[in-house]
Design an enzyme around this catalytic site. Structure first.
Site, PDB file in Angstrom:
ATOM      1  N   HIS A 242       0.819  -1.216   0.000  1.00  0.00           N
ATOM      2  CA  HIS A 242       0.000   0.000   0.000  1.00  0.00           C
ATOM      3  C   HIS A 242       0.856   1.269   0.000  1.00  0.00           C
ATOM      4  CE1 HIS A 242       0.151  -0.093   4.542  1.00  0.00           C
ATOM      5  NE2 HIS A 242       0.090   1.208   4.385  1.00  0.00           N
TER       6      HIS A 242
ATOM      7  N   SER B 252       4.015   2.287   8.416  1.00  0.00           N
ATOM      8  CA  SER B 252       3.817   1.303   7.364  1.00  0.00           C
ATOM      9  C   SER B 252       5.118   1.101   6.624  1.00  0.00           C
ATOM     10  CB  SER B 252       2.762   1.783   6.378  1.00  0.00           C
ATOM     11  OG  SER B 252       1.506   1.449   6.853  1.00  0.00           O
TER      12      SER B 252
ATOM     13  N   ASP C 229       1.246  -7.714   2.469  1.00  0.00           N
ATOM     14  CA  ASP C 229       1.297  -6.295   2.122  1.00  0.00           C
ATOM     15  C   ASP C 229       2.739  -5.803   1.923  1.00  0.00           C
ATOM     16  OD1 ASP C 229       0.869  -3.601   1.795  1.00  0.00           O
ATOM     17  OD2 ASP C 229      -0.452  -3.383   3.525  1.00  0.00           O
TER      18      ASP C 229
HETATM   19  N1  ARG Z   1      -4.598   0.453   7.545  1.00  0.00           N
HETATM   20  C1  ARG Z   1      -3.316   0.486   6.916  1.00  0.00           C
HETATM   21  C2  ARG Z   1      -2.725   1.901   6.996  1.00  0.00           C
HETATM   22  O1  ARG Z   1      -3.189   2.686   7.737  1.00  0.00           O
HETATM   23  C3  ARG Z   1      -3.377  -0.035   5.526  1.00  0.00           C
HETATM   24  C4  ARG Z   1      -4.055   0.843   4.531  1.00  0.00           C
HETATM   25  C5  ARG Z   1      -4.042   0.346   3.132  1.00  0.00           C
HETATM   26  N2  ARG Z   1      -5.005  -0.700   2.882  1.00  0.00           N
HETATM   27  C6  ARG Z   1      -6.322  -0.486   2.597  1.00  0.00           C
HETATM   28  N3  ARG Z   1      -7.095  -1.519   2.382  1.00  0.00           N
HETATM   29  N4  ARG Z   1      -6.849   0.701   2.499  1.00  0.00           N
HETATM   30  O2  ARG Z   1      -2.121   2.460   6.149  1.00  0.00           O
HETATM   31  N1  GLU Z   2      -1.119   1.361   7.534  1.00  0.00           N
HETATM   32  C1  GLU Z   2      -0.519   2.426   8.308  1.00  0.00           C
HETATM   33  C2  GLU Z   2       0.453   3.270   7.506  1.00  0.00           C
HETATM   34  O1  GLU Z   2       0.270   3.484   6.350  1.00  0.00           O
HETATM   35  C3  GLU Z   2       0.090   1.834   9.496  1.00  0.00           C
HETATM   36  C4  GLU Z   2      -0.993   1.450  10.349  1.00  0.00           C
HETATM   37  C5  GLU Z   2      -1.078   2.326  11.537  1.00  0.00           C
HETATM   38  O2  GLU Z   2      -1.650   3.414  11.467  1.00  0.00           O
HETATM   39  O3  GLU Z   2      -0.522   1.853  12.534  1.00  0.00           O
HETATM   40  O4  GLU Z   2       1.384   3.833   8.027  1.00  0.00           O
END
Ligand code: ARG
Ligand code: GLU
Length: 723
Positions: free
Chosen positions: A86, A653, A222
């Site tokens: 991502h 991330s 991921d």
């Molecule tokens: N929750 C993760 C972050 O905050 C992954 C986000 C990307 N994935 C998604 N399905 N939107 O970045």
């Molecule tokens: N998916 C998040 C990012 O893009 C990390 C998840 C979080 O917020 O801990 O940094």
């Protein structure tokens, strides 16, 4: 009664204040002083100097800020970079079309020649970190206004940036910590030739998509791979076919032995923003007012976009990244509210504030200085609330309408000419062209119009009329309060939604295009909306915000003095941090236990052939059926993801998860939903970070993609089995 209440307060305070082993995002250069002993007690086998040193290569030399929004790490001496799928998403999407769809099918460069350059993408290393508080604050008198303070601070920072010792290709960055009570200077090195090397298909890299996002148990691979290129002298260089893979100071060893429950882990990266020290009144506003409003608006936008994405493959590619980013915070905020409720987070903040006030009141000197800090903050935040909501409406609605973003690009061109004449215009033109090309590439006018219709209704109906532009209300009246009609009228009154036309006019006769743009109806409306916002909202909001910032700085300083028994760590601010904890499951709800590791079996359980979120590539199913895991399996099973108590946030991330010896064991990519309130209040009972097991990544690279050339670059180790 009173005694009981006192005991309760004290118990709550214990929870918030005796800092837990796992809580904290620590500055790497202070680990020796603040954390090393505890890290060793928790199982770490290396020293603080192995993590951060300016005299020898250390782990920090293998960590990069990836594009300023994620983290990445060097995993080979040809500077192969590992980050999340991502995080590489925009790059992967950028090179994808319906015919050659790397998002859907994955991408693997078989040699350096096939690695794809990415305009605008960069990675930054941290060379060294220095406390410059005294230099930054030396001419800053007490009792001056926030604006005067800022300008004095800016001047001192400018001097530091000029004079601080560094090499020609290095940069200087100075950032405030603890609300501006401390300043640290970072010497950095930025590389701007970063090429895409590999990415699994989305059905692996984003398996479970939005349904599984922020969730445990998780089964997502991921990750994506990039490479840093440098000039022949191994220094940063602009993209060139002559560039060669950068030879890094340090690359991480990769462990094949995995982790077990309670094993020590640490996560090294660039967490973006946390707010651990806000007064209760501010936290209450976030979870009771702002979060719910933003959630409501995003839900509407998502519903519209989702409908179009499901109906058409081209739209799905165009809107995939935008959808994911809207959805991401939408879901996170819901988890934040839930987690705060479940762990009584707000009550804990209130308890901390009361103990603070009690201690201050009991000490005459403190009482003089700080007795009024909390009551004043309380009053300020109450006044601030409606303005902060309008700010949310402005960014979540007006900021979401792509037609307005397009209008805005042309407005910057007009401004460039007005402010800086023909030279300014010629300088801005290529930048604006490039931006408009990017916007239009992923623009679907019908989607945008329907988003506009859905969100404008909320925008108008949820705010005080006095805060809205009269011209907007006139349009609404003419449309008879019918927002579909309003949208039709506005989109019919403009050419801005016609990318081909605008781009070709911009090529042929930009002057004439800008002349037309001045009288464009949609742009006129956009400008009126903005000026009403700056007059009615922003002008007041900014003043309040700056007073609040001053008070928050004082409250921060006071907390550090009043709670001397506590070791404070600064809130995240996109600077390099280390967080450490242990591999551990959790209890999300009463009587439900979550294990710490998921396996490929779980991927198969979720598999729904042909599904938008849970489909799988046939090759992965074959590998599962034949149990062909090579050296990456663990007792006949393939580990996929694991969780730990490391305190992380957005920006982490792509961060490496390291074992007790500093070997790479996982790739951080998410947190568990129930624990996303850790940005406001870390709670060890349910806050967990989610990592991809490095063995799953190696398995996908090697067995699934057949990219054994990449595996051959890495240094694989067996710290546990000493084979
Ligand atoms: N929750 C993760 C972050 O905050 C992954 C986000 C990307 N994935 C998604 N399905 N939107 O970045
Ligand atoms: N998916 C998040 C990012 O893009 C990390 C998840 C979080 O917020 O801990 O940094």
């Amino acid at each position: 009664m009173k005694i009981l209440k006192g005991i309760k307060l004290f118990a709550l305070l214990l929870c918030t204040h005796l800092s837990f082993a796992d809580e904290g995002m620590w500055l790497p250069q202070l680990l020796g002083q603040l954390n090393e002993k505890q890290m060793m007690q928790m199982g770490m086998k290396i020293s603080a100097a192995d993590i951060y040193s300016i005299n020898k290569g250390s782990l920090k030399d293998a960590i990069v800020s990836f594009g300023g929004f994620c983290t990445g790490e060097v995993i080979s001496d040809k500077s192969l970079i590992l980050t999340n799928h991502h995080c590489g998403f925009d790059a992967i999407q950028d090179h994808s079309t319906v015919e050659r769809n790397y998002l859907r099918d994955g991408f693997w460069a078989r040699n350096h020649g096939e690695e794809i350059p990415n305009q605008g993408l960069f990675v930054t290393f941290i060379v060294s970190i220095h406390d410059v508080t005294s230099q930054v604050l030396k001419t800053v008198a007490t009792g001056i206004s926030e604006m005067e303070r800022q300008s004095a601070v800016d001047k001192n920072i400018a001097v530091l940036r000029q004079n601080f010792k560094r090499e020609a290709h290095q940069d200087i960055l100075v950032r405030p910590f603890f609300e501006g009570n401390q300043y640290f200077l970072f010497v950095t090195e930025t590389f701007r030739d970063v090429r895409l090397v590999g990415a699994p298909p989305s059905s692996i890299g984003n398996f479970g998509k939005d349904t599984d996002n922020w969730m445990w148990p998780r089964h997502t691979g991921d990750f994506s791979l990039f490479r840093i290129y440098a000039g022949k002298d191994n220094k940063p260089a602009a993209y060139s076919t002559e560039n060669v893979p950068y030879k890094p100071k340090k690359s991480l060893s990769v462990s094949l032995d995995g982790v077990a429950e309670n094993d020590f882990t640490m996560v090294f990266g660039f967490p973006g923003r946390t707010m651990q020290y806000l007064p209760a009144v501010a936290v209450e506003q976030i979870i009771r007012l702002n979060d719910p409003v933003k959630i409501g608006i995003r839900e509407k936008a998502l519903n519209v976009i989702d409908g179009y994405m499901r109906a058409d493959e081209a739209t799905r590619i165009q809107y995939a990244s935008k959808y994911a980013s809207i959805q991401n915070a939408y879901k996170k905020w819901q988890g934040e509210i839930l987690g705060m409720e479940r762990t009584k987070g707000l009550e804990k903040k209130r308890a901390r504030d009361s103990v603070f006030q009690a201690r201050v009141n009991a000490n005459p000197a403190w009482k003089m200085k700080w007795g009024q800090v909390l009551p004043e903050l309380e009053a300020l935040y109450r006044k601030f609330a409606p303005y902060s909501l309008s700010r949310d409406y402005q960014s979540e609605v007006i900021g979401r309408v792509e037609l307005f973003s397009i209008a805005n690009q042309l407005n910057t061109l007009i401004a460039a000419r007005e402010n800086n004449g023909e030279a300014g215009f010629q300088k801005a033109l290529p930048v604006v062209k490039e931006r408009l090309n990017m916007i239009y590439k992923d623009y679907h006018p019908e989607v945008d119009k329907q988003v506009f219709a859905a969100l404008m209704e909320t925008y108008v109906n949820s705010q005080e009329k006095s805060m809205l532009a009269p011209e907007l209300m006139a349009w609404v009246d003419i449309a008879g309060m019918d927002y579909q009609k309003l949208a039709d009228r506005i989109y019919n009154s403009t050419d801005l939604d016609n990318g081909q036309l605008i781009l070709s006019q911009l090529e042929k006769d930009p002057g004439a295009l800008l002349e037309n743009h001045r009288s464009d109806k949609a742009n006129e409306l956009f400008l009126k909306i903005n000026s009403a916002y700056s007059k009615e909202v922003a002008s007041k909001l900014n003043g309040m915000q700056s007073t609040i910032n001053t008070m928050l700085r004082t409250y921060m300083q006071a907390q550090m003095e009043v709670f001397k028994e506590k070791t404070f760590y600064p809130d995240a601010n996109s600077t390099l941090r280390v967080t450490y904890g242990k591999v551990k499951g959790y209890e999300p709800r009463n009587a439900v236990q979550y294990a710490h590791t998921t396996y490929l079996e779980g991927v198969m359980e979720k598999y729904v052939p042909g599904d938008y979120e849970f489909d799988l590539p046939p090759k992965l199913v074959e590998l599962y059926n034949s149990k062909d895991y090579g050296k990456y399996g663990d007792s006949g099973k393939m580990p996929v993801c694991f969780i730990g108590t490391n305190h992380t946030t957005g920006g982490n991330s792509g961060s490496p998860a390291l074992d007790a010896h500093g070997n790479l064991v996982g790739l951080n990519f998410d947190r568990v939903w129930e624990g996303t309130m850790s940005d406001l209040n870390y709670d060890p009972s349910i806050c967990r970070n989610i990592m991809v097991d490095i063995r799953y990544i190696l398995f996908i690279v090697d067995k699934f993609a057949g990219a054994s050339n990449l595996i051959a670059e890495m240094k694989l180790v067996h710290p546990k089995s000493k084979r």
